[in-house]
Design an enzyme around this catalytic site. Structure first.
Site, PDB file in Angstrom:
ATOM      1  N   LYS A  45      23.891  23.249   3.182  1.00 34.03           N
ATOM      2  CA  LYS A  45      25.180  22.731   3.591  1.00 34.03           C
ATOM      3  C   LYS A  45      26.180  22.936   2.464  1.00 34.03           C
ATOM      4  O   LYS A  45      25.737  23.015   1.302  1.00 34.03           O
ATOM      5  CB  LYS A  45      25.113  21.268   4.003  1.00 34.03           C
ATOM      6  N   TYR A 102      28.637  14.628   3.658  1.00 38.50           N
ATOM      7  CA  TYR A 102      27.551  13.683   3.955  1.00 38.50           C
ATOM      8  C   TYR A 102      28.075  12.494   4.762  1.00 38.50           C
ATOM      9  O   TYR A 102      27.400  12.011   5.665  1.00 38.50           O
ATOM     10  CB  TYR A 102      26.899  13.178   2.664  1.00 38.50           C
TER      11      TYR A 102
HETATM   12  P1  NAD Z   1      24.106  26.740  -8.391  1.00 36.75           P
HETATM   13  O1  NAD Z   1      25.367  27.268  -8.980  1.00 36.75           O
HETATM   14  O2  NAD Z   1      23.266  25.897  -9.247  1.00 36.75           O
HETATM   15  O3  NAD Z   1      23.225  27.951  -7.830  1.00 36.75           O
HETATM   16  C1  NAD Z   1      23.828  28.999  -7.102  1.00 36.75           C
HETATM   17  C2  NAD Z   1      22.959  30.247  -7.162  1.00 36.75           C
HETATM   18  O4  NAD Z   1      23.701  31.317  -6.562  1.00 36.75           O
HETATM   19  C3  NAD Z   1      22.641  30.700  -8.600  1.00 36.75           C
HETATM   20  O5  NAD Z   1      21.323  31.160  -8.623  1.00 36.75           O
HETATM   21  C4  NAD Z   1      23.583  31.855  -8.832  1.00 36.75           C
HETATM   22  O6  NAD Z   1      23.074  32.796  -9.745  1.00 36.75           O
HETATM   23  C5  NAD Z   1      23.647  32.466  -7.433  1.00 36.75           C
HETATM   24  N1  NAD Z   1      24.813  33.317  -7.210  1.00 36.75           N
HETATM   25  C6  NAD Z   1      24.765  34.518  -6.598  1.00 36.75           C
HETATM   26  N2  NAD Z   1      25.992  35.073  -6.559  1.00 36.75           N
HETATM   27  C7  NAD Z   1      26.822  34.200  -7.166  1.00 36.75           C
HETATM   28  C8  NAD Z   1      28.211  34.230  -7.448  1.00 36.75           C
HETATM   29  N3  NAD Z   1      28.987  35.251  -7.069  1.00 36.75           N
HETATM   30  N4  NAD Z   1      28.739  33.177  -8.099  1.00 36.75           N
HETATM   31  C9  NAD Z   1      27.967  32.114  -8.452  1.00 36.75           C
HETATM   32  N5  NAD Z   1      26.643  32.036  -8.202  1.00 36.75           N
HETATM   33  C10 NAD Z   1      26.078  33.083  -7.580  1.00 36.75           C
HETATM   34  O7  NAD Z   1      24.534  25.955  -7.056  1.00 36.75           O
HETATM   35  P2  NAD Z   1      23.743  24.760  -6.339  1.00 36.75           P
HETATM   36  O8  NAD Z   1      24.244  23.477  -6.865  1.00 36.75           O
HETATM   37  O9  NAD Z   1      22.311  25.015  -6.375  1.00 36.75           O
HETATM   38  O10 NAD Z   1      24.314  24.891  -4.838  1.00 36.75           O
HETATM   39  C11 NAD Z   1      23.923  25.964  -3.990  1.00 36.75           C
HETATM   40  C12 NAD Z   1      24.140  25.552  -2.517  1.00 36.75           C
HETATM   41  O11 NAD Z   1      23.302  24.451  -2.222  1.00 36.75           O
HETATM   42  C13 NAD Z   1      25.557  25.102  -2.204  1.00 36.75           C
HETATM   43  O12 NAD Z   1      25.897  25.518  -0.897  1.00 36.75           O
HETATM   44  C14 NAD Z   1      25.476  23.584  -2.246  1.00 36.75           C
HETATM   45  O13 NAD Z   1      26.419  22.933  -1.400  1.00 36.75           O
HETATM   46  C15 NAD Z   1      24.069  23.354  -1.744  1.00 36.75           C
HETATM   47  N6  NAD Z   1      23.470  22.127  -2.282  1.00 36.75           N
HETATM   48  C16 NAD Z   1      22.826  21.302  -1.440  1.00 36.75           C
HETATM   49  C17 NAD Z   1      22.233  20.149  -1.908  1.00 36.75           C
HETATM   50  C18 NAD Z   1      21.482  19.247  -0.993  1.00 36.75           C
HETATM   51  O14 NAD Z   1      21.132  18.145  -1.393  1.00 36.75           O
HETATM   52  N7  NAD Z   1      21.200  19.674   0.215  1.00 36.75           N
HETATM   53  C19 NAD Z   1      22.334  19.831  -3.263  1.00 36.75           C
HETATM   54  C20 NAD Z   1      22.987  20.704  -4.112  1.00 36.75           C
HETATM   55  C21 NAD Z   1      23.552  21.858  -3.616  1.00 36.75           C
END
Ligand code: NAD
Length: 369
Positions: free
Chosen positions: A129, A222
């Protein structure tokens, strides 16, 4: 720090190593092989370790733009080096028969592209999400998975969490009477950068092109989803106000604060707030016509959620031991079972699309005021 990022997810974390040891070592016809797309905070810290709570699922491949992190994670979970992909050769997952489904954990604006490419490669998709950065992307994701005959689920973790499910069951059974008023809040003080496995990275959540919007897309969603999921009602009227502290460089591209209200056809009214500037905690409250109320706090994060009900019968205080990894495990297991039994997931693409359309209306309402 992001409120959903507090736990240790760094390389060598004891919990993650323990999780890796419990993974089944070989493929079984009864398990679904997941390819993890994006090795960031949520996938390394939560989804992968959470798979130990998903008996029908196992990690079999990863997609990453960082060979160092990919090698560490592949070793940790026993993933073969030939099952490590980059974004340029992503479409080669079509040839990997061990991959049944992908889990997409990329910045929001990249969800659509990789969902569509995965569906075309013949894989089912569990997408984080918010479903996408824009409504039109979400519509294309639903259409692509439908035309490829693949399942699409949006990772609304709370819809698989026992306290939320109990709240929903009580409300729908009439414990509170007719739902009248919701108040819901989720917000935190965001950092402009974050640390991942020894590296400092800029926070993409503050870049409109990657995030699609501010705290509403990230954590306000949420409150929106819980309001709809727990009551089973869809909002009709929407009003909203957004604001930012002038001069704060974090809020050049996305809003800092957003408060919105929703009117439902039944007469239910909801007041919700989200922020990237200040902690608002994480609560959901619903009061009904039997002079009874339900309160969830914590309601959305990685700590075990707590449900308290007063009025309309004996008081209830329910806090199942179901923190982050179990929540991710439950959703991964649900999707795996849906694939194995050919069922529609509880939170399909259409559910994510409904939220995306409402988010677009909330932003439009905020622009009008
Ligand atoms: P993050 O920045 O920690 O990870 C993102 C990943 O995408 C990294 O591995 C990064 O290298 C990769 N990536 C590939 N192309 C990229 C670009 N052009 N720019 C930046 N990163 C790139 O992010 P996150 O916090 O893990 O969030 C990822 C997704 O998960 C989001 O959609 C977020 O809303 C969702 N999320 C959901 C929950 C949940 O509880 N369900 C919690 C956190 C995040």
């Amino acid at each position: 720090m992001h409120p959903l990022s507090r736990r240790d997810f760094l390389a060598g974390s004891v919990a993650a190593l323990a999780a890796a040891r419990i993974q089944p070592a070989t493929a079984s016809s009864k398990t679904i092989g997941y390819c993890i797309v994006g090795l960031g905070r949520v996938s390394i810290g939560y989804f992968l370790p959470g798979l130990k709570y998903a008996p029908s699922a196992r990690p079999v491949a990863i997609v990453s733009r960082d060979p160092r992190i990919a090698a560490i994670i592949a070793r940790r979970y026993g993933i073969a080096p030939r099952h490590i992909y980059g974004y340029a050769d992503f479409d080669r997952i079509a040839d990997n028969r061990e991959i049944d489904a992908v889990y997409i954990a990329l910045p929001n604006a990249l969800h659509a592209e990789y969902t569509i490419r995965a569906a075309r490669a013949g894989k089912h998709v569990l997408c984080e999400k918010p479903m996408s950065a824009q409504v039109e992307q979400a519509e294309r994701m639903v259409a692509a998975c439908r035309s490829a005959g693949r399942k699409l689920m949006i990772a609304y973790r709370c819809q698989y969490e026992p306290a939320t499910l109990r709240a929903r069951q009580l409300v729908r059974a009439g414990r509170l009477g007719r739902p009248l008023v919701i108040t819901a809040r989720f917000g935190f003080d965001i950092s402009p950068s974050f640390r991942l496995m020894g590296e400092t990275r800029p926070e993409w959540r503050l870049q409109r092109a990657l995030a699609g919007g501010g705290p509403l897309m990230d954590v306000g969603i949420y409150c929106l989803n819980a309001s709809r999921f727990i009551t089973g009602q869809e909002p009709a009227g929407i009003q909203a106000e957004s604001s930012s502290q002038p001069g704060d460089p974090r809020f050049r591209q996305v809003e800092e604060n957003l408060a919105w209200s929703m009117r439902f056809p039944s007469g239910l009214a909801a007041a919700c707030a989200t922020s990237y500037g200040v902690s608002l905690g994480e609560s959901f409250e619903l009061s009904g016509s039997r002079n009874a109320s339900l309160r969830m706090d914590p309601a959305y994060g990685y700590a075990s959620h707590r449900l308290q009900v007063t009025g309309g019968g004996a008081p209830l205080d329910f806090q199942p031991d179901f923190s982050g990894h179990r929540q991710f495990g439950a959703e991964a297991e649900h999707f795996a079972r849906c694939i194995l039994e050919n069922r529609t997931p509880r939170s399909p693409g259409e559910e994510g699309l409904r939220d995306m359309r409402l988010i677009a209306r909330i932003y439009a309402a905020a622009r009008r005021t």
